[in-house]
Design an enzyme around this catalytic site. Structure first.
Site, PDB file in Angstrom:
ATOM      1  N   SER A 104      41.079  37.781  48.564  1.00 62.43           N
ATOM      2  CA  SER A 104      41.951  38.699  47.440  1.00 62.43           C
ATOM      3  C   SER A 104      42.806  39.190  46.667  1.00 62.43           C
ATOM      4  O   SER A 104      43.270  38.368  46.159  1.00 62.43           O
ATOM      5  CB  SER A 104      43.176  38.462  48.929  1.00 62.43           C
ATOM      6  OG  SER A 104      43.305  39.911  49.272  1.00 62.43           O
ATOM      7  N   PRO A 105      42.719  40.698  46.451  1.00 64.64           N
ATOM      8  CA  PRO A 105      43.590  41.196  45.482  1.00 64.64           C
ATOM      9  C   PRO A 105      44.996  40.513  45.535  1.00 64.64           C
ATOM     10  O   PRO A 105      45.712  40.352  46.223  1.00 64.64           O
ATOM     11  CB  PRO A 105      43.499  42.247  45.119  1.00 64.64           C
ATOM     12  CG  PRO A 105      43.116  42.841  46.408  1.00 64.64           C
ATOM     13  CD  PRO A 105      42.808  41.672  47.277  1.00 64.64           C
TER      14      PRO A 105
ATOM     15  N   CYS B 287      48.205  40.178  42.945  1.00 63.01           N
ATOM     16  CA  CYS B 287      49.013  41.104  41.750  1.00 63.01           C
ATOM     17  C   CYS B 287      49.452  39.664  40.738  1.00 63.01           C
ATOM     18  O   CYS B 287      50.467  38.784  41.003  1.00 63.01           O
ATOM     19  CB  CYS B 287      50.901  41.505  42.128  1.00 63.01           C
ATOM     20  SG  CYS B 287      50.214  43.203  42.258  1.00 63.01           S
TER      21      CYS B 287
ATOM     22  N   ALA C 158      45.880  44.031  42.205  1.00 59.22           N
ATOM     23  CA  ALA C 158      46.173  45.579  42.123  1.00 59.22           C
ATOM     24  C   ALA C 158      45.760  46.211  40.847  1.00 59.22           C
ATOM     25  O   ALA C 158      46.523  45.416  39.710  1.00 59.22           O
ATOM     26  CB  ALA C 158      47.889  45.987  42.567  1.00 59.22           C
TER      27      ALA C 158
ATOM     28  N   GLN D 176      40.555  45.652  42.843  1.00 60.39           N
ATOM     29  CA  GLN D 176      41.847  47.003  43.464  1.00 60.39           C
ATOM     30  C   GLN D 176      42.359  47.650  42.677  1.00 60.39           C
ATOM     31  O   GLN D 176      43.052  47.672  41.351  1.00 60.39           O
ATOM     32  CB  GLN D 176      42.499  46.552  44.439  1.00 60.39           C
ATOM     33  CG  GLN D 176      43.256  47.165  45.437  1.00 60.39           C
ATOM     34  CD  GLN D 176      44.277  45.971  45.667  1.00 60.39           C
ATOM     35  OE1 GLN D 176      44.973  45.981  45.829  1.00 60.39           O
ATOM     36  NE2 GLN D 176      44.098  46.339  47.037  1.00 60.39           N
TER      37      GLN D 176
ATOM     38  N   TYR E 249      51.964  51.833  49.036  1.00 63.02           N
ATOM     39  CA  TYR E 249      51.914  52.007  47.457  1.00 63.02           C
ATOM     40  C   TYR E 249      51.811  53.745  48.081  1.00 63.02           C
ATOM     41  O   TYR E 249      51.280  54.014  49.370  1.00 63.02           O
ATOM     42  CB  TYR E 249      51.246  51.442  47.193  1.00 63.02           C
ATOM     43  CG  TYR E 249      51.462  50.097  47.163  1.00 63.02           C
ATOM     44  CD1 TYR E 249      52.860  50.030  46.415  1.00 63.02           C
ATOM     45  CD2 TYR E 249      51.157  48.856  47.407  1.00 63.02           C
ATOM     46  CE1 TYR E 249      53.674  48.591  45.832  1.00 63.02           C
ATOM     47  CE2 TYR E 249      51.588  47.149  46.776  1.00 63.02           C
ATOM     48  CZ  TYR E 249      52.635  46.968  46.153  1.00 63.02           C
ATOM     49  OH  TYR E 249      53.576  46.608  45.938  1.00 63.02           O
TER      50      TYR E 249
ATOM     51  N   ARG F 134      41.181  49.541  51.287  1.00 62.04           N
ATOM     52  CA  ARG F 134      42.236  48.499  51.942  1.00 62.04           C
ATOM     53  C   ARG F 134      42.978  49.402  52.973  1.00 62.04           C
ATOM     54  O   ARG F 134      43.909  50.292  51.668  1.00 62.04           O
ATOM     55  CB  ARG F 134      42.873  47.592  50.963  1.00 62.04           C
ATOM     56  CG  ARG F 134      44.267  46.562  51.347  1.00 62.04           C
ATOM     57  CD  ARG F 134      44.623  45.596  51.137  1.00 62.04           C
ATOM     58  NE  ARG F 134      43.749  44.149  51.193  1.00 62.04           N
ATOM     59  CZ  ARG F 134      44.567  43.333  51.111  1.00 62.04           C
ATOM     60  NH1 ARG F 134      45.384  43.158  50.651  1.00 62.04           N
ATOM     61  NH2 ARG F 134      44.078  42.351  51.176  1.00 62.04           N
TER      62      ARG F 134
ATOM     63  N   ARG G  95      46.207  33.552  49.900  1.00 59.64           N
ATOM     64  CA  ARG G  95      47.567  32.386  48.998  1.00 59.64           C
ATOM     65  C   ARG G  95      46.534  31.005  49.325  1.00 59.64           C
ATOM     66  O   ARG G  95      46.800  29.908  48.292  1.00 59.64           O
ATOM     67  CB  ARG G  95      48.569  32.728  50.189  1.00 59.64           C
ATOM     68  CG  ARG G  95      49.687  33.422  49.526  1.00 59.64           C
ATOM     69  CD  ARG G  95      50.783  33.632  50.795  1.00 59.64           C
ATOM     70  NE  ARG G  95      50.153  34.298  51.750  1.00 59.64           N
ATOM     71  CZ  ARG G  95      51.096  34.330  53.191  1.00 59.64           C
ATOM     72  NH1 ARG G  95      52.723  33.915  52.994  1.00 59.64           N
ATOM     73  NH2 ARG G  95      50.352  35.146  53.813  1.00 59.64           N
TER      74      ARG G  95
HETATM   75  C1  LIG Z   1      50.609  36.747  45.114  1.00 62.71           C
HETATM   76  C2  LIG Z   1      50.400  37.883  45.652  1.00 62.71           C
HETATM   77  C3  LIG Z   1      50.010  38.433  45.017  1.00 62.71           C
HETATM   78  C4  LIG Z   1      49.473  40.366  45.959  1.00 62.71           C
HETATM   79  N1  LIG Z   1      48.875  41.370  45.220  1.00 62.71           N
HETATM   80  C5  LIG Z   1      48.875  41.842  45.839  1.00 62.71           C
HETATM   81  C6  LIG Z   1      47.741  43.619  46.014  1.00 62.71           C
HETATM   82  O1  LIG Z   1      47.713  43.052  43.985  1.00 62.71           O
HETATM   83  N2  LIG Z   1      47.436  43.717  45.751  1.00 62.71           N
HETATM   84  C7  LIG Z   1      47.198  44.088  47.446  1.00 62.71           C
HETATM   85  O2  LIG Z   1      46.598  44.875  48.404  1.00 62.71           O
HETATM   86  N3  LIG Z   1      47.555  42.546  48.237  1.00 62.71           N
HETATM   87  C8  LIG Z   1      47.933  42.432  47.670  1.00 62.71           C
HETATM   88  N4  LIG Z   1      48.904  41.077  48.466  1.00 62.71           N
HETATM   89  C9  LIG Z   1      48.716  41.058  49.903  1.00 62.71           C
HETATM   90  C10 LIG Z   1      47.437  39.322  49.707  1.00 62.71           C
HETATM   91  O3  LIG Z   1      46.282  40.115  49.388  1.00 62.71           O
HETATM   92  C11 LIG Z   1      46.896  39.232  51.206  1.00 62.71           C
HETATM   93  O4  LIG Z   1      46.239  40.931  52.036  1.00 62.71           O
HETATM   94  C12 LIG Z   1      48.657  38.525  51.755  1.00 62.71           C
HETATM   95  O5  LIG Z   1      49.286  38.076  50.444  1.00 62.71           O
HETATM   96  C13 LIG Z   1      47.748  37.959  53.751  1.00 62.71           C
HETATM   97  O6  LIG Z   1      46.531  37.166  53.277  1.00 62.71           O
HETATM   98  P1  LIG Z   1      46.883  35.845  52.574  1.00 62.71           P
HETATM   99  O7  LIG Z   1      47.670  35.121  53.757  1.00 62.71           O
HETATM  100  O8  LIG Z   1      45.675  34.608  52.854  1.00 62.71           O
HETATM  101  O9  LIG Z   1      47.870  35.177  51.674  1.00 62.71           O
HETATM  102  C14 LIG Z   1      49.258  39.616  47.493  1.00 62.71           C
HETATM  103  C15 LIG Z   1      49.848  38.701  47.694  1.00 62.71           C
HETATM  104  C16 LIG Z   1      50.219  37.448  46.899  1.00 62.71           C
HETATM  105  C17 LIG Z   1      50.496  36.591  47.957  1.00 62.71           C
END
Ligand SMILES: Cc1cc2nc3c(=O)[nH]c(=O)nc-3n(C[C@H](O)[C@H](O)[C@H](O)COP(=O)(O)O)c2cc1C
Length: 354
Positions: free
Chosen positions: A22-23, A25, A57, A99, A181, A229, A323
């Protein structure tokens, strides 16, 4: 063979398994440039065996950054560093996606470990643009509501970034239209109080997103993949709902979008979200069932058996994980062992094969 490890063929592109990074940041760029951190961060997950790796992102314009430290694709000079990363990801048999993002009213913040607060111009921030002037938090600096020229700029920025993504070698673009966003701000009634053709009705509120899709499609070859997304629910009374998401997915399907990545929330700070393992899978499942478009499930997917159940029961076509991948870049290799799938390890690591 566990379904999680069955390849997914979308048009001419094959993901070797159903596991997507997953994306995330990293807030580790200077002036939008990628660097060694991005190569190692994304590269390790490719070594770890993910089928598709989507960058964080990646801002289509400087004002579209969440923070001054965001990755970007708003100038040609950004291409070279990303090209190297894409090439490494592909050398590991994974597919690289980018992304593309514009943070709208949630732009101009400091990175989480620098306080995560909205920045004034004096503090190194910039004026933000959005659907209207309503701030995300009451004490945030109000945004400038985008006028026609501003909307045209957003569309051409996404388009120009798509051209650069192609030059960098990405095979997948994911449009970031979630988490409060810019594009989400337009389609959600909670953050769009416009009274022109970009506000009011459902059709008007989704217009900017669909026009961004059209702009990208002008330059992004049909052979390449386009994902979107979305935040499938605002989790808030009077907000965007899963029913709206189903209608949006039908429109995006007509525009040949390949997959809907089903996230949720992020548009209002007071949303009541029932967070727990797989809490957003329901959205991927509903959209897939009602629309027949490919979907990705995301949100607290952490275990091989859980991921396998989501895919084998047909709730989603891919699992998108964030994560757990930070804890364990080699999740796919471990999951293969746990589920009894035979997968190829990087030759350099074969002596450690489980
Ligand atoms: C460190 C971090 C950075 C993230 N940055 C983005 C991002 O750039 N773009 C996005 O769509 N979601 C972002 N997310 C959300 C994740 O892509 C994901 O949708 C969210 O963490 C839930 O998934 P998980 O439970 O597997 O962590 C970020 C999450 C984390 C933990």
């Amino acid at each position: 063979m566990p379904k999680l490890f069955e390849p997914l063929q979308i048009k001419s592109i094959q993901l070797k398994n159903r596991i997507v990074v997953s994306p995330m940041c990293e807030y580790s760029s200077v002036d939008g440039f990628s660097n060694d951190w991005h190569l190692v961060h994304l590269g390790s997950r490719a070594v770890g065996g993910a089928g598709l790796i989507i960058t964080e992102a990646t801002a289509v314009s400087p004002e579209g950054r969440i923070t001054p430290d965001d990755l970007g694709l708003w100038k040609d000079e950004h291409i070279e560093g990303l090209k190297r990363i894409v090439s490494f990801i592909e050398s590991q048999g994974s597919i690289a996606g980018v992304q593309l993002a514009h943070a709208g009213r949630k732009a101009s913040h400091s990175s989480p470990w620098k306080g995560g607060k909205m920045l004034t111009v004096e503090q190194g921030g910039w004026p933000t643009v959005a659907a209207d002037t309503t701030p995300f938090r009451p004490d945030d600096i109000p945004s400038v509501a985008l006028d026609k020229a501003g909307i045209e700029k957003v569309k051409s920025d996404f388009k120009a970034a798509a051209v650069r993504a192609l030059h960098a070698g990405f095979k997948v673009i994911e449009i970031h239209a979630a988490h409060g966003y810019l594009l989400h701000e337009f389609y959600s009634p909670l953050s769009n109080h416009r009274n022109d053709e970009y506000g009011g009705s459902f059709k008007n509120r989704i217009r900017l997103l669909t026009e961004v899709v059209d702009s990208i499609k002008e330059v992004w070859p049909e052979t390449m993949l386009l994902f979107v997304r979305i935040s499938a629910s605002d989790w808030t009374e009077g907000g965007w709902t899963v029913e709206d998401s189903i209608e949006l997915a039908k429109v995006l399907q007509q525009k040949n979008v390949d997959l809907i990545d089903c996230s949720s929330g992020g548009n209002v700070p007071h949303a009541k979200i029932a967070v727990g393992p797989g809490y957003q899978v329901q959205f991927a499942e509903a959209i897939k069932k009602e629309v027949g478009i490919l979907t990705g499930a995301v949100g607290i997917i952490t275990r091989p058996e859980q991921a396998e159940e989501i895919i084998s029961s047909g709730k989603a076509d891919v699992v998108i994980m964030a994560r757990e991948f930070l804890r364990n870049p080699y999740f796919p290799l471990h999951a293969a062992k746990a589920l009894g799938a035979e997968v190829q390890w990087p030759v350099q690591y074969e002596r450690a094969k489980l």
